[in-house]
Every structure is written in C-alpha cells, then in structure tokens.
Scaffold this active site. Structure first.
Site, PDB file in Angstrom:
ATOM      1  N   GLU A 110      -9.156  12.744  -6.824  1.00 44.69           N
ATOM      2  CA  GLU A 110      -8.023  13.603  -7.160  1.00 44.69           C
ATOM      3  C   GLU A 110      -7.744  13.798  -8.684  1.00 44.69           C
ATOM      4  O   GLU A 110      -6.713  13.496  -9.140  1.00 44.69           O
ATOM      5  CB  GLU A 110      -6.781  13.365  -6.207  1.00 44.69           C
ATOM      6  CG  GLU A 110      -7.080  13.387  -4.894  1.00 44.69           C
ATOM      7  CD  GLU A 110      -6.058  12.573  -4.014  1.00 44.69           C
ATOM      8  OE1 GLU A 110      -4.930  12.362  -4.595  1.00 44.69           O
ATOM      9  OE2 GLU A 110      -6.404  12.415  -2.758  1.00 44.69           O
ATOM     10  N   GLU A 162     -11.999  13.327   4.733  1.00 50.16           N
ATOM     11  CA  GLU A 162     -10.533  12.888   5.191  1.00 50.16           C
ATOM     12  C   GLU A 162      -9.976  13.941   6.326  1.00 50.16           C
ATOM     13  O   GLU A 162      -8.928  14.280   6.259  1.00 50.16           O
ATOM     14  CB  GLU A 162      -9.562  12.901   4.010  1.00 50.16           C
ATOM     15  CG  GLU A 162     -10.241  11.672   2.948  1.00 50.16           C
ATOM     16  CD  GLU A 162      -9.150  11.562   1.673  1.00 50.16           C
ATOM     17  OE1 GLU A 162      -8.099  11.700   2.177  1.00 50.16           O
ATOM     18  OE2 GLU A 162      -9.678  10.803   0.846  1.00 50.16           O
TER      19      GLU A 162
HETATM   20  O1  G3I Z   1       0.567  -2.552   2.921  1.00 50.82           O
HETATM   21  C1  G3I Z   1       2.159  -2.365   2.795  1.00 50.82           C
HETATM   22  C2  G3I Z   1       2.971  -3.085   3.633  1.00 50.82           C
HETATM   23  O2  G3I Z   1       2.853  -4.667   3.376  1.00 50.82           O
HETATM   24  C3  G3I Z   1       4.226  -2.633   3.516  1.00 50.82           C
HETATM   25  O3  G3I Z   1       5.196  -3.391   4.123  1.00 50.82           O
HETATM   26  C4  G3I Z   1       4.558  -1.085   3.750  1.00 50.82           C
HETATM   27  C5  G3I Z   1       5.763  -0.745   3.397  1.00 50.82           C
HETATM   28  O4  G3I Z   1       5.904   0.630   3.637  1.00 50.82           O
HETATM   29  O5  G3I Z   1       3.711  -0.336   2.714  1.00 50.82           O
HETATM   30  C6  G3I Z   1       2.091  -0.806   3.033  1.00 50.82           C
HETATM   31  O6  G3I Z   1       1.415  -0.234   2.393  1.00 50.82           O
HETATM   32  C7  G3I Z   1       1.250   1.433   2.609  1.00 50.82           C
HETATM   33  C8  G3I Z   1      -0.221   1.581   2.956  1.00 50.82           C
HETATM   34  O7  G3I Z   1      -0.400   2.824   3.324  1.00 50.82           O
HETATM   35  C9  G3I Z   1      -0.888   0.782   3.982  1.00 50.82           C
HETATM   36  O8  G3I Z   1      -0.178   1.077   5.271  1.00 50.82           O
HETATM   37  C10 G3I Z   1       1.655   2.120   1.580  1.00 50.82           C
HETATM   38  O9  G3I Z   1       3.141   2.083   1.389  1.00 50.82           O
HETATM   39  C11 G3I Z   1       1.504   3.483   1.859  1.00 50.82           C
HETATM   40  O10 G3I Z   1       1.662   4.456   0.698  1.00 50.82           O
HETATM   41  C12 G3I Z   1      -0.106   3.715   2.167  1.00 50.82           C
HETATM   42  O11 G3I Z   1      -0.397   5.031   2.348  1.00 50.82           O
HETATM   43  C13 G3I Z   1      -1.822   5.537   2.126  1.00 50.82           C
HETATM   44  C14 G3I Z   1      -1.740   6.663   1.147  1.00 50.82           C
HETATM   45  O12 G3I Z   1      -3.094   7.184   1.077  1.00 50.82           O
HETATM   46  C15 G3I Z   1      -1.484   6.218  -0.149  1.00 50.82           C
HETATM   47  O13 G3I Z   1      -2.427   4.967  -0.665  1.00 50.82           O
HETATM   48  C16 G3I Z   1      -2.069   6.299   3.733  1.00 50.82           C
HETATM   49  O14 G3I Z   1      -2.091   5.019   4.315  1.00 50.82           O
HETATM   50  C17 G3I Z   1      -3.339   6.614   3.297  1.00 50.82           C
HETATM   51  O15 G3I Z   1      -3.748   7.406   4.498  1.00 50.82           O
HETATM   52  C18 G3I Z   1      -3.485   7.610   2.278  1.00 50.82           C
HETATM   53  O16 G3I Z   1      -4.833   8.089   2.015  1.00 50.82           O
HETATM   54  C19 G3I Z   1      -5.063   9.050   1.000  1.00 50.82           C
HETATM   55  C20 G3I Z   1      -6.594   8.777   0.460  1.00 50.82           C
HETATM   56  O17 G3I Z   1      -6.227   7.516   0.062  1.00 50.82           O
HETATM   57  C21 G3I Z   1      -6.652   9.769  -0.666  1.00 50.82           C
HETATM   58  N1  G3I Z   1      -6.414  11.016  -0.168  1.00 50.82           N
HETATM   59  C22 G3I Z   1      -5.261  11.667   0.291  1.00 50.82           C
HETATM   60  C23 G3I Z   1      -4.889  10.733   1.466  1.00 50.82           C
HETATM   61  C24 G3I Z   1      -3.740  11.062   2.296  1.00 50.82           C
HETATM   62  O18 G3I Z   1      -2.823  10.594   1.200  1.00 50.82           O
END
Ligand code: G3I
Length: 383
Positions: free
Chosen positions: A161, A266
């Site tokens: 991105e 994705e």
């Molecule tokens: O692991 C922590 C946990 O310890 C904590 O309690 C919790 C509190 O909200 O957060 C957890 O981390 C989260 C993580 O997912 C694991 O569940 C983050 O807050 C959350 O922001 C993260 O979201 C991910 C997002 O990317 C940001 O990294 C989504 O699961 C994931 O599906 C999404 O995937 C992205 C691709 O990497 C790139 N392309 C877009 C796609 C969708 O945004």
C-alpha cells in the site's frame, strides 16, 4: 407413559438439536464438501489469511478444515513490523517461527506479509525524526527478516500500500524521509537477503485505472533499476454493490503484460452498508456504530446470499478466463466469523464476506465458485 416417551425422544434428539450447525462442517472435513485447493489445483493456488489462534491450532475443527481447503496462507498480522520488531534491534520471532512450523507441518505455502508498510509500525519507528535512523531500521528490518526466513517463506509482500488513490506515492514516513525510491531499495534489499523468494508489491484498489497506472509506474521503476519483482497483488476488498469486473479484467491484462504474475491476495466481499464509500481497505478509516449499519445480526437474507454467490461466481469465471496470468487467489479469512470486515470500517458488526459461514458450512457462494470449474449448476455435494 406419554411423558416418559416424550422425555426419551427429547434425550435422543438432543445431540441433533445442539449440534446441527456443526454437522456440515464435519462434512467439509471428512470430504463430503469439495476442496477449493483440489478443484482449482490446475488453475491457481487457493490461499487464506490465518490468525494466531488458527496457526496454534487451538480449534480442532478449524485445524482439520484449513489444510483441506487451502494450499497457501498469509499470516494476517504476526509478521507485521509492530509484531515482529517491537523494539529497535529486538525481534519477536516466536510467532513467525510458529507460522513456519505450521506451513511445514501442513505443506502449505507462506506468503510473508509484509516487510514495509506505513501502517502497524512499532512506536520507535513512528517517532523517528531523522532520515539516517529510519534508513538503518529499513535496511536492518528487511535484511534480518527476509534472510531468516529464506527458503521457508515462498514469497513476501515486500511493500504494501505505497500508493494514494490517484496513483501518486502515499506520503508515508518512508517516502517522506527516504524519498520515492524507497520502494526500489526495499525490493533490492529483499532480493539480496532472500534470492530464491518471490517478491511482490501488494495494494488495494489497484484495479481502478488511476491507481493501476501508479502501480504500473512502480513496477516499471523497479524493473528499470534491474531489481527483481515477481508479482503484483490486487487485494480484492470489494463491496457487493460494486465488484468492478471490467477494471479487474483490464488490470489482469495490463499487470501481466509487465511480465509479472497477478494475484488476488485479500479477497472478500462486504455485504453490509458502506458508510465511507471507499470500497477499499484503508485501515485508518472508521465510523461509529449504529444499528442501521448492522442489519443482518440474525443471518443474511437469501436474496443477499444469492447476490453474493453471483458476485463470487462472476469473479471466478473471470479468474479462470485468465488462469495463465493469475498464480494465486487468497481469501482474507477462513470463515465469516474471522473476517476483519466485522470490525471495519465499523467495529462490532456481523458481516458475511467469505465462502464459509461462522460454523465452516459452505455458503451458496462456495458452491457457485466450485461450479465455475465443475460446470454443475446445482450443489456439488449433499448439504
Ligand atoms: O493483538 C492485539 C490484542 O493484543 C489487543 O487486545 C487487541 C485490542 O484491539 O488488538 C490486537 O491487535 C489487532 C490485530 O488486528 C490482531 O487482531 C489490531 O488492534 C488490529 O488493528 C489488527 O487489524 C488487522 C489490520 O490489518 C491492521 O493490521 C486486521 O486483523 C487485518 O485483517 C488487516 O489486514 C490488512 C492487511 O494487513 C493489509 N491490507 C488491508 C487489510 C485490511 O485492513
């Protein structure tokens, strides 16, 4: 006597009453339901995104289901910088090493995600002020991780991105401090650290003409510098009211004409109201919850199930048309309950964007996808 009979009947029926929703899932594992990876094995690799619970195989049903349906996977979060490199020079390889072990146990191909992304950066990077520090992090991060997993990770989303919606370079910390050539340098460092690993650029909405043009410019720049790029990932986060088939087809043609493999990395199709109208995946965007934005808490109406099935059928017909240009189709999640779209752009919703429901039951969309290959119009398995 009647009461006794009724009690006996109830006790006998209890297992079926309690577990009916699980039975088809057993079928999905015992072989009654077709396997996506088998059905499309001569066309392209079928992958999914896996979270930590799935990698650790905590749910036996999921543990049996996943390797049967998919031959590749992308770790949804555990190889991102914030997870794997939390402090400068301190790496947390424990989760990533589990990912490698899982892939070796199930003979599944890993797409590493992602070496350089402006999002999910550790605090120490986000606070960096000077160019030299950021450059040192940039070089160390790519080289350390790519070389550690050389020969174990099939491919990397080297840069994720890097573009704005108009195709210009996103003004991320990397562009701001290292200049626009950071993308070329990232691929060069990855190539040096892991010569045998496939190297990809990954982004959302690059099927759209303006952003597609920006991606093409980026690929050409990497190639012009004599640096290897093997493929481009169109993320495929679409909405049921606007799956851009024509743009997707044009992008397959234009990206593949650059001599790189095209992948859909994705894939999911949201069926819920889209309050921000982005049809993209900018994780920084979100909207406050209200019930009107979450209309299907008690299940998806048949009309939408069949509309979703039609959208996935159209997509897989297109993918099969260009199977020689497409190397992988990865769904962004195993079943509806795993999807990030239950919490984006609105937290706490019930979405239905994938091929399997929350109990691993194949949805009508699954059977329509299978039918694009088997040409059957009815369901291909008793369900
Ligand atoms: O692991 C922590 C946990 O310890 C904590 O309690 C919790 C509190 O909200 O957060 C957890 O981390 C989260 C993580 O997912 C694991 O569940 C983050 O807050 C959350 O922001 C993260 O979201 C991910 C997002 O990317 C940001 O990294 C989504 O699961 C994931 O599906 C999404 O995937 C992205 C691709 O990497 C790139 N392309 C877009 C796609 C969708 O945004």
């Amino acid at each position: 006597m009647k009461k006794v009979r009724r009690c006996i009947l109830l006790v006998c029926l209890l297992p079926v009453i309690v577990f009916p929703i699980r039975l088809p899932a057993q079928q999905a594992i015992t072989g009654k339901t077709p396997s996506l990876k088998e059905v499309f094995k001569d066309d392209f690799v079928i992958g999914t995104a896996l979270n930590r619970t799935q990698i650790e195989e905590r749910d036996p049903l999921a543990a049996a289901f996943i390797p049967r349906q998919f031959s590749a996977f992308t770790p949804e979060n555990d190889m991102k910088a914030v997870m794997i490199h939390p402090q400068w020079g301190t790496y947390n390889f424990s989760e990533a090493d589990k990912i490698i072990a899982y892939s070796q146990k199930h003979h599944m191909r890993i797409n590493g995600h992602t070496l350089i992304w402006h999002s999910q950066l550790p605090v120490f990077v986000r606070r960096m002020q000077d160019k030299d520090s950021l450059h040192r992090f940039f070089v160390e991060h790519i080289s350390t991780i790519a070389s550690r997993y050389k020969g174990k990770v099939y491919s990397w989303d080297v840069v994720n991105e890097a573009l704005n919606e108009d195709g210009t370079m996103r003004n991320s910390i990397f562009r701001e401090k290292l200049g626009e050539d950071y993308v070329v340098e990232a691929f060069k460092l990855a190539q040096q650290a892991a010569p045998g690993t496939m190297l990809y650029y990954n982004d959302y909405n690059i099927e759209r003409p303006e952003k597609r043009a920006g991606a093409i410019t980026l690929v050409k720049k990497i190639q012009a510098a004599g640096v290897r790029i093997d493929g481009i990932g169109i993320q495929g986060h679409w909405h049921i009211d606007q799956v851009p088939l024509k743009d997707i087809e044009q992008s397959i043609l234009e990206f593949s004409s650059l001599g790189v493999k095209v992948m859909f990395t994705e894939l999911d199709i949201s069926v819920l109201p889209d309050p921000i109208g982005s049809n993209g995946a900018d994780i920084s965007q979100n909207t406050a919850y209200n019930a009107a934005l979450n209309p299907y808490v008690n299940g998806l109406p048949d009309s939408l199930q069949s509309k979703l099935a039609g959208s996935y059928e159209d997509l897989f017909r297109l993918f099969l048309k260009y199977k020689n240009k497409i190397s992988r189709i990865t769904f962004w999640g195993v079943n509806d309950g795993n999807s990030w779209l239950n919490n984006w752009p609105v937290r706490g919703r019930t979405n239905y964007p994938l091929l399997f429901d929350r109990h691993f039951n194949p949805k009508p969309a699954f059977y329509k996808v299978i039918a694009t290959k088997t040409r059957n119009t009815d369901r291909t398995a008793s369900h």
